[in-house]
Structure formats: structure tokens, C-alpha cells
Design a protein around this motif. Structure first.
Motif, mmCIF file in Angstrom:
data_model
loop_
_atom_site.group_PDB
_atom_site.id
_atom_site.type_symbol
_atom_site.label_atom_id
_atom_site.label_comp_id
_atom_site.label_asym_id
_atom_site.label_seq_id
_atom_site.Cartn_x
_atom_site.Cartn_y
_atom_site.Cartn_z
ATOM 1 N N LEU A 36 0.988 5.062 -5.824
ATOM 2 C CA LEU A 36 1.558 5.532 -4.566
ATOM 3 C C LEU A 36 0.604 6.462 -3.824
ATOM 4 O O LEU A 36 0.749 6.669 -2.613
ATOM 5 C CB LEU A 36 2.883 6.242 -4.831
ATOM 6 N N ALA A 37 -0.378 6.992 -4.534
ATOM 7 C CA ALA A 37 -1.361 7.871 -3.890
ATOM 8 C C ALA A 37 -2.219 7.125 -2.878
ATOM 9 O O ALA A 37 -2.870 7.747 -2.031
ATOM 10 C CB ALA A 37 -2.254 8.522 -4.950
ATOM 11 N N TYR A 38 -2.221 5.787 -2.918
ATOM 12 C CA TYR A 38 -2.958 5.006 -1.927
ATOM 13 C C TYR A 38 -2.259 5.041 -0.563
ATOM 14 O O TYR A 38 -2.863 4.685 0.450
ATOM 15 C CB TYR A 38 -3.096 3.556 -2.370
ATOM 16 N N CYS A 39 -0.986 5.413 -0.539
ATOM 17 C CA CYS A 39 -0.270 5.476 0.733
ATOM 18 C C CYS A 39 -0.765 6.670 1.544
ATOM 19 O O CYS A 39 -1.135 7.716 0.997
ATOM 20 C CB CYS A 39 1.234 5.625 0.491
ATOM 21 N N ALA A 40 -0.750 6.505 2.835
ATOM 22 C CA ALA A 40 -1.211 7.582 3.723
ATOM 23 C C ALA A 40 -0.206 8.734 3.727
ATOM 24 O O ALA A 40 0.989 8.528 3.482
ATOM 25 C CB ALA A 40 -1.395 7.048 5.134
ATOM 26 N N PRO A 41 -0.673 9.957 4.008
ATOM 27 C CA PRO A 41 0.257 11.080 4.149
ATOM 28 C C PRO A 41 1.305 10.760 5.219
ATOM 29 O O PRO A 41 0.983 10.208 6.265
ATOM 30 C CB PRO A 41 -0.646 12.236 4.586
ATOM 31 N N GLY A 42 2.531 11.073 4.928
ATOM 32 C CA GLY A 42 3.600 10.811 5.880
ATOM 33 C C GLY A 42 4.301 9.490 5.681
ATOM 34 O O GLY A 42 5.335 9.231 6.330
ATOM 35 N N THR A 43 3.770 8.627 4.806
ATOM 36 C CA THR A 43 4.446 7.357 4.521
ATOM 37 C C THR A 43 5.800 7.634 3.878
ATOM 38 O O THR A 43 5.911 8.465 2.963
ATOM 39 C CB THR A 43 3.606 6.495 3.562
ATOM 40 N N GLU A 44 6.818 6.948 4.338
ATOM 41 C CA GLU A 44 8.139 7.092 3.716
ATOM 42 C C GLU A 44 8.158 6.289 2.426
ATOM 43 O O GLU A 44 7.955 5.074 2.443
ATOM 44 C CB GLU A 44 9.244 6.607 4.658
ATOM 45 N N ILE A 47 -4.644 -2.988 -8.714
ATOM 46 C CA ILE A 47 -4.080 -3.596 -7.513
ATOM 47 C C ILE A 47 -5.239 -4.254 -6.766
ATOM 48 O O ILE A 47 -6.398 -3.840 -6.892
ATOM 49 C CB ILE A 47 -3.377 -2.543 -6.631
ATOM 50 N N THR A 48 -4.955 -5.277 -5.979
ATOM 51 C CA THR A 48 -6.023 -5.919 -5.215
ATOM 52 C C THR A 48 -6.481 -5.009 -4.075
ATOM 53 O O THR A 48 -5.765 -4.091 -3.649
ATOM 54 C CB THR A 48 -5.566 -7.253 -4.610
ATOM 55 N N VAL A 49 -7.671 -5.278 -3.568
ATOM 56 C CA VAL A 49 -8.176 -4.516 -2.424
ATOM 57 C C VAL A 49 -7.241 -4.697 -1.231
ATOM 58 O O VAL A 49 -6.935 -3.745 -0.501
ATOM 59 C CB VAL A 49 -9.610 -4.959 -2.066
ATOM 60 N N ARG A 50 -6.764 -5.919 -1.033
ATOM 61 C CA ARG A 50 -5.850 -6.168 0.085
ATOM 62 C C ARG A 50 -4.566 -5.363 -0.077
ATOM 63 O O ARG A 50 -4.060 -4.761 0.878
ATOM 64 C CB ARG A 50 -5.522 -7.659 0.182
ATOM 65 N N GLY A 51 -4.041 -5.338 -1.292
ATOM 66 C CA GLY A 51 -2.823 -4.574 -1.534
ATOM 67 C C GLY A 51 -3.032 -3.088 -1.325
ATOM 68 O O GLY A 51 -2.199 -2.402 -0.711
ATOM 69 N N ARG A 52 -4.152 -2.575 -1.810
ATOM 70 C CA ARG A 52 -4.468 -1.153 -1.625
ATOM 71 C C ARG A 52 -4.574 -0.794 -0.145
ATOM 72 O O ARG A 52 -4.046 0.228 0.303
ATOM 73 C CB ARG A 52 -5.780 -0.830 -2.334
ATOM 74 N N ASP A 53 -5.248 -1.664 0.612
ATOM 75 C CA ASP A 53 -5.425 -1.394 2.033
ATOM 76 C C ASP A 53 -4.097 -1.417 2.781
ATOM 77 O O ASP A 53 -3.880 -0.633 3.726
ATOM 78 C CB ASP A 53 -6.398 -2.400 2.655
ATOM 79 N N LEU A 54 -3.199 -2.299 2.387
ATOM 80 C CA LEU A 54 -1.882 -2.354 3.024
ATOM 81 C C LEU A 54 -1.079 -1.091 2.736
ATOM 82 O O LEU A 54 -0.378 -0.574 3.622
ATOM 83 C CB LEU A 54 -1.110 -3.588 2.550
ATOM 84 N N LEU A 55 -1.196 -0.579 1.521
ATOM 85 C CA LEU A 55 -0.511 0.673 1.209
ATOM 86 C C LEU A 55 -1.037 1.795 2.108
ATOM 87 O O LEU A 55 -0.276 2.673 2.537
ATOM 88 C CB LEU A 55 -0.715 1.048 -0.259
ATOM 89 N N GLY A 56 -2.326 1.734 2.406
ATOM 90 C CA GLY A 56 -2.926 2.777 3.217
ATOM 91 C C GLY A 56 -2.486 2.777 4.664
ATOM 92 O O GLY A 56 -2.638 3.793 5.364
ATOM 93 N N ARG A 57 -1.930 1.653 5.128
ATOM 94 C CA ARG A 57 -1.529 1.607 6.539
ATOM 95 C C ARG A 57 -0.047 1.321 6.762
ATOM 96 O O ARG A 57 0.394 1.177 7.896
ATOM 97 C CB ARG A 57 -2.370 0.576 7.294
#
Length: 253
Positions: free
Chosen positions: A42-50, A16-26
Motif C-alpha cells: 500500500l506504500a506504493y499509493c500516493a499520499p491522500g489516496t483513499e 507486483i508488476t511494474v504496471r500494477g505498481r504504477d497504477l497504485l501510484g496514480r
């Protein structure tokens, strides 16, 4: 907030791109195609992400989820396998978001054909062998192909083909292409590129159905047809030629 259509890449989480990874994180809400998205991504998503698996949702349900999340003040990530510009069904989602006045952006990703070419270790545009790539699919139970967009029409150009969504129709593919490319034309098939279970077969067009059947390929595969797959002895491109006047010419092929 904004809906982001994020190209998830071909499968491997680190593609995944860095931009895409960062968006998943927020993002607060992440919609993903369950049958095609590895859990590592999906592990790039922050805890609590729906996390919303869209595999069994209709278009209306998907758009409603994105719209509701946007109006609730969430950043929304809509993961698309590969790159959103190819076979991702984002056009109809964008159309509905436009009607609902929901803003969105597109984040590109590594498409399956590019990941597959990397697995093969081949450049798909080789000097004086092939300079064009046709990305297409075959007609099956899915949406009809537009008039004129047939395998025979593309094959008549002699261009290299990258066929998506065609792995279960290889007999028809070979039958339609052999008259144009010849039974001895090189072919390669990459299934599950960059993912566990990645499988590669190489051979010639006349043997394509047998190769695919013996390899047990049934999904997530890209079929390449073209002389570039076995090109050798071709001339160097002009790009890095010592005969080129680099002081007065921009970098180009």
C-alpha cells in the motif's frame, strides 16, 4: 475513469508488476483485501489516496464503492491477491460493473502457485515426467465444486496438482489422492510464499497430514503433489537440443 483489477502478487511488495505498481501510484481510491495485503504494498499509493479495506465488506458494498469512486472521477485500483484470474471473485464484480456501465481493466499478477514453485526451486513441467498442472481446491464451506471436478478425477490423470484453499483439509486430501498417486508420491507445501513467516515442508503424500500439522500451517498455503517435485535423470527438452534444426523450426517445446 476506469476500475483496475490489479494482481497484487503473492505477498512481497516487489513482486507486483511494474504496471500494477504504477497504477497504485496514480489511483485516487484503492480497495484491498486487508487480511492478505502487506502494508509495504500500500506504500506504493500516493499520499491522500483513499484506502478501503474490503475484508468486512459485502460484494454489494465493494461494487458500490468502486462505482461511486468512478463516477466521482477517480482512478480505482482493486487489489486482488495473487493473480485476478484465480480465486479472486472478480467475475461477479465485473458482472455488476458491466450492469452499471463502469469500465474496467485487468492487470495480471504473480499467482501463489508460481511464487511457491520458485521457493521450491522446481519446474512444474519436466520432460517425460509431468507436462500438465491442475490448479484446483477442495470443497469446504465455500462455493461448491462443479460436477466432475473432484480430486479423484484429477488424480486419475496423473497430472501434477497445485491445491489452493486446502491446507485445513490435508487428511481428506491425502485420503483421496493416495489410491491414485501412491503414498510415496512427492509432495511439497509452501505457506506464505514470499512473505514474512514463509514456511516450506517436503515429503511424501502418505505423510502429508503429519508434515502440515507439525509445521503449524493453517493458511495461505499451496500444496503440490506430483513426481516432478523429485524428478531426476529426466531427458533434456527439445527446446535447446543441438539436434534441432533451428533455421527451419520456431522456438517451441
Amino acid at each position: 475513469m476506469t476500475v483496475y483489477f490489479v494482481g497484487a502478487g503473492p505477498g512481497a511488495a516487489d513482486l507486483i508488476t511494474v504496471r500494477g505498481r504504477d497504477l497504485l501510484g496514480r489511483c485516487g481510491v484503492c480497495l484491498y483485501p486487508g487480511s492478505m495485503t502487506p502494508t509495504d504494498l500500500l506504500a506504493y499509493c500516493a499520499p491522500g489516496t483513499e484506502l478501503v479495506d474490503t475484508a468486512n465488506l459485502s460484494l454489494e458494498q465493494i461494487v458500490a464503492k468502486m462505482t461511486d469512486a468512478h463516477r466521482a472521477g477517480h482512478v480505482v485500483a482493486r487489489l486482488c491477491s495473487g493473480d485476478p484470474s484465480l480465486y479472486s471473485a472478480v467475475a461477479e464484480q465485473m458482472r455488476r460493473l458491466d450492469a452499471a456501465e463502469v469500465p474496467y481493466e485487468v492487470v495480471p499478477g504473480v499467482p501463489a502457485f508460481a511464487a511457491s514453485a520458485a521457493v521450491l526451486g522446481r519446474e512444474l513441467t519436466v520432460p517425460e515426467v509431468g507436462q500438465s498442472l491442475v490448479i484446483t481446491r477442495v470443497r469446504a464451506r465455500s462455493t461448491a465444486m462443479p460436477p466432475g471436478e473432484t480430486l479423484a478425477a484429477f488424480a486419475a490423470t496423473g497430472a501434477t496438482l497445485a491445491l489452493h484453499l486446502a491446507i485445513n483439509h490435508v487428511e481428506r486430501v491425502a485420503g483421496e489422492l493416495v489410491p491414485h498417486y501412491g503414498a510415496d508420491c512427492p509432495v511439497a507445501v509452501v505457506a506464505l510464499a514470499s512473505q514474512p513467516g514463509e514456511t516450506v515442508v517436503r515429503g511424501v503424500l502418505g505423510e502429508l497430514p503429519v508434515l502440515v500439522r507439525e509445521a503449524g500451517m493453517t493458511r495461505a498455503a499451496t500444496i503440490f503433489v506430483g513426481r516432478v517435485l523429485a524428478a531426476a535423470g529426466f531427458p533434456d527438452s527439445f527446446l535447446y537440443s543441438s539436434a534441432r534444426d533451428r533455421a527451419n523450426q520456431p522456438e517451441s517445446l
